[in-house]
Design a protein around this motif. Structure first.
Motif, short mmCIF file in Angstrom:
data_model
loop_
_atom_site.label_atom_id
_atom_site.label_comp_id
_atom_site.label_asym_id
_atom_site.label_seq_id
_atom_site.Cartn_x
_atom_site.Cartn_y
_atom_site.Cartn_z
N CYS A 61 47.95 89.42 45.49
CA CYS A 61 48.04 90.15 44.28
C CYS A 61 49.30 91.87 44.30
N GLU A 62 50.15 92.12 44.11
CA GLU A 62 50.57 93.45 44.03
C GLU A 62 51.82 93.59 43.24
N PRO A 63 52.08 94.82 42.60
CA PRO A 63 53.53 94.87 41.32
C PRO A 63 54.24 94.73 42.51
N ALA A 64 55.66 94.71 41.55
CA ALA A 64 56.81 94.43 42.30
C ALA A 64 57.87 94.28 41.24
N ASP A 65 58.96 94.84 41.75
CA ASP A 65 60.82 94.50 40.72
C ASP A 65 61.40 93.55 40.83
N VAL A 66 61.27 92.36 40.09
CA VAL A 66 61.81 91.51 41.30
C VAL A 66 63.34 91.94 40.68
N ARG A 67 64.23 92.61 40.20
CA ARG A 67 65.28 93.62 39.54
C ARG A 67 66.04 93.85 40.90
N ASN A 68 65.08 93.92 42.10
CA ASN A 68 65.32 94.68 43.58
C ASN A 68 65.96 93.65 43.91
N LYS A 69 67.01 93.89 44.91
CA LYS A 69 67.85 92.29 46.11
C LYS A 69 66.55 91.88 46.55
N PRO A 70 66.77 90.62 46.45
CA PRO A 70 65.80 89.59 47.09
C PRO A 70 65.81 89.74 48.89
N GLU A 71 66.69 90.63 49.17
CA GLU A 71 66.51 90.64 50.41
C GLU A 71 64.84 91.22 50.85
N ASP A 72 64.78 92.86 49.89
CA ASP A 72 63.43 93.57 49.80
C ASP A 72 62.71 93.18 49.34
N VAL A 73 62.36 92.37 48.66
CA VAL A 73 61.45 91.55 47.53
C VAL A 73 61.05 90.25 48.40
N LEU A 74 61.75 89.88 48.92
CA LEU A 74 60.87 88.74 49.94
C LEU A 74 60.90 88.85 51.28
N GLY A 75 61.62 89.91 51.23
CA GLY A 75 60.39 90.61 52.45
C GLY A 75 59.92 90.82 53.02
N ILE A 92 52.83 86.92 53.48
CA ILE A 92 52.93 86.36 54.16
C ILE A 92 52.14 86.16 56.01
N ASN A 93 52.41 87.34 56.51
CA ASN A 93 51.52 87.13 57.91
C ASN A 93 50.54 88.26 57.61
N GLU A 94 50.30 88.82 57.26
CA GLU A 94 49.23 89.50 56.59
C GLU A 94 47.57 88.76 56.51
N LEU A 95 48.11 87.61 55.36
CA LEU A 95 47.43 86.31 55.09
C LEU A 95 46.65 85.75 55.93
N VAL A 96 47.92 85.77 57.45
CA VAL A 96 48.40 84.24 58.54
C VAL A 96 47.09 85.45 58.82
N GLN A 97 47.11 86.58 59.25
CA GLN A 97 46.18 87.32 60.25
C GLN A 97 44.87 87.32 59.76
N LEU A 98 44.81 87.24 58.59
CA LEU A 98 43.37 87.59 57.72
C LEU A 98 42.91 86.12 57.83
N GLN A 99 43.61 85.21 57.66
CA GLN A 99 42.81 83.77 58.28
C GLN A 99 42.38 83.03 59.78
N GLY A 100 43.01 84.27 60.76
CA GLY A 100 42.99 83.58 61.83
C GLY A 100 43.67 82.93 62.89
N CYS A 101 44.58 82.61 61.58
CA CYS A 101 45.65 81.34 62.04
C CYS A 101 46.81 82.05 62.68
N THR A 153 60.18 83.09 58.77
CA THR A 153 59.02 84.05 58.73
C THR A 153 58.52 82.68 58.97
N LEU A 154 58.45 81.01 58.87
CA LEU A 154 57.20 79.57 58.65
C LEU A 154 58.20 79.02 58.95
#
Lengths: 406, 406
Positions: free
Chosen positions: A105-119, A125-134, A178-179
């Motif tokens: 979980c981390e703070p974010a501001d969804v009023r920013n552009k979707p490319e930035d927030v979703l980026g 997502i890549n970090e989580l996948v790496q943490l899980q080793g999958c 990404t997925l």
């Protein structure tokens, strides 16, 4: 774009039975569906052969052989959930049973552009996948919750008041990059909380209930006949702009006296500031003095817990207004339960009691005799559990009803 | 008790397709369901062999052989519909396609004992059967609509304010004695009107809409995801007791300022009498003078049509209050259409315009952009068409889902 896994009608029915009641045996499924042993076996075997289900020896023996319990095959892959709040990103990687394995979980501001927030989401997502080793290729489905009205079939926001840059932005395609093997599904954040409550919370098995989120805004998720009711344009549940007082303050929507403008977090703070200004709360004045003149909804709640009368009055008033609106909706919708969640749900019993009192006072006896109104115990997890449930729900769909609604 | 005809999943799907779109060919069914030609043929042939469907040469030829159209087999038998209003009995005998063949309406008082009212219904049923020259044994299903909250699965009224003697009375068993081969199904009168609108009116194909009945009381029927939403206790749609004015007059439910107490037929008359008393309407005073001092809602409406300002103001006020309540429900439910029916719906455009204006003023743009609010064209036939539709809907049910809701 990746599509869900298609099943025939009987296979889909088995999956639905499995989702509703965990730890089911073949005998249970035959009982739930009313099918013959042969038909049940055929459908279950087909799902086992395809690698979607496994049966394991886990049930309690009743003398004789231990019954075999059906489970989703955890080797199939993973599920991702993204819950975008107004001010936060909550992302989790889950197994095929919906158990959260990794979460950020981390703070974010969804009023920013979707490319930035979703980026940023994709980086996480890549970090989580790496943490899980999958691998990202092993993620089979991703559910995304966003604050605003969603065109569910297209997976885009329509006229979102909070996130104007997101209008019609193709969220599904963005995550697909990404997925590559994941089916992407997007829904409104409160719908998703209702689904989380239905799948993992206290609403398991309930056909008609409301999930009410109270925070910066006020919204609701609606379950009718066991399914999410999204309405004709996907904006059902928008109760924050129901009129409470025609002479009330002007809301950001342009109308006067909307519930949200009078009873949500910012209104509670506004009323508390007025009380401080009029010398009605030495306690809150003191809080402000040691906090650079800033007052938050949580501090009003803390003042209330300390017995501050002005804070108590303000919170009770909010509860009463929310309850008055819910009373009308109880008459209209006749839910068996109302779950209260969101930031304000930590406000404790004074808020809840005022809501309950207003509903009981105004709704009809038949609709309230068995009605329960409680804080959601799933609490701050309802959103993330909900997006995972959403992704799982659409991982398998009936080939005859590809647009099956949850 | 007689049960519905059980079908397997594919057969049930064909029946559903046939109900939704009249005049379908096998090719249409294959298209609607997404099935192979072989699977479609198997399901259709099975229904034809069992005598439930026939295929006839009726479609328009597109060169080559005329396409064959599937229909319900009219030789199967008949359907009966009973719509019990507060002050009337409306009974019809229909064919298996839902076409009304015989119909009787007569005044009644549902506050009487159920044995008396339903006994009279059974006498009328026998008359209709005789008029048609058929036998009671040929009636396969009967749908019954009643004014009050219905426990749908048990087919009984629960705490009906208008009909206290009817509480828990076994309506199904009563009709079963007269119609031994009919499956009996009981529902709330406004739910039934919504179903009538969906099957035979302007709501064909609509997934989310409301039917609002305005007469002596005010109630609504709710369609969510294409199905009737009855709520946890069967009393969903009871919008007549939503609060309009906390300082308003006391309603017969005990609360103050209910919509019904302020805007329905009796309130309109009450307000008109006040206007006459204060000398604001010479026109309505004249009507009263030639009618033994009696004033009806219809006469207020007539006065309004003649340009009487007091009557116009009263009717506009009612429309505004109804619209204010509907505005909140539009935000909550996001219907694509609202159909207005019941006695007051003959009141013409002044009422409708006021309702529309209030909704547009208070609801959110996304929910109102495509929203339509109109009088139901099915009008006084919505109830009787609805009970026939209800009986037809439950004539065939999926053997895997015996409690399938409409």
């Amino acid at each position: 774009m990746k599509t869900p896994i298609l099943l025939n009608a009987s296979e889909a029915e088995v999956i639905r039975a499995l989702r509703k009641t965990r730890n089911v045996s073949r005998t249970d499924i035959a009982e739930i569906t009313g099918w013959s042993k042969a038909k049940t076996s055929q459908a279950v075997n087909s799902l086992v052969e395809k690698g979607y289900l496994v049966d394991v020896e886990e049930g309690a023996s009743q003398g004789g052989r231990k019954p075999r319990i059906l489970r989703f095959n955890r080797d199939m892959g993973y599920i991702m959930g993204v819950d975008l709040g107004a001010t936060s990103i909550d992302i989790a990687l889950a197994d095929i049973d919906g158990n959260v394995l990794q979460r950020i979980c981390e703070p974010a501001d969804v009023r920013n552009k979707p490319e930035d927030v979703l980026g940023r989401c994709c980086t996480l997502i890549n970090e989580l996948v790496q943490l899980q080793g999958c691998q990202v290729a092993e993620v089979l489905g991703i559910g995304v919750g966003v604050s605003g009205p969603v065109d569910f079939h297209r997976g885009v926001l329509v006229a979102p008041p909070l996130m104007p840059h997101w209008e019609n932005f193709d969220i599904r395609s963005f995550f697909q990059q990404t997925l590559p093997n994941a089916y992407v599904i997007v829904d409104n954040d409160v719908n998703v909380m209702a689904l989380g409550e239905q799948r993992y919370g206290d609403a398991i098995g309930l056909d008609h209930f409301l999930f009410v989120k109270i925070g910066t805004g006020i919204g609701s998720g609606i379950i009718s006949n066991g399914k999410i009711h999204r309405g004709a344009n996907g904006c059902a549940g928008d109760i924050g702009h129901i009129c409470v007082d025609k002479q009330g303050p002007i809301c950001h929507c342009g109308n006067r006296g909307c519930l949200e403008a009078m009873a949500a977090g910012p209104a509670i703070v506004q009323n508390a500031l007025e009380a401080v200004k009029h010398g009605e709360s030495p306690f809150m004045r003191h809080i402000m003095e040691i906090n650079d003149d800033i007052l938050t909804p949580e501090q009003v709640s803390a003042a209330c817990r300390e017995g501050d009368e002005a804070a108590l009055r303000i919170i009770r008033n909010s509860g009463q207004m929310i309850g008055d609106v819910l009373a009308g909706l109880v008459n209209f919708f006749n839910p068996s339960q109302i779950f209260i969640g969101g930031g304000i749900s930590n406000f404790g019993n004074h808020l809840l009691v005022s809501i309950r009192r207003a509903v009981l006072h105004r709704s009809l006896p038949l609709a309230t005799t068995h009605l329960q109104i409680n804080f959601s115990k799933t609490g701050s997890d309802a959103g993330i559990r909900g997006v995972i449930a959403l992704a799982l729900e659409y991982l398998f769909v009936d080939e005859d009803k590809p647009y099956l609604t949850v």
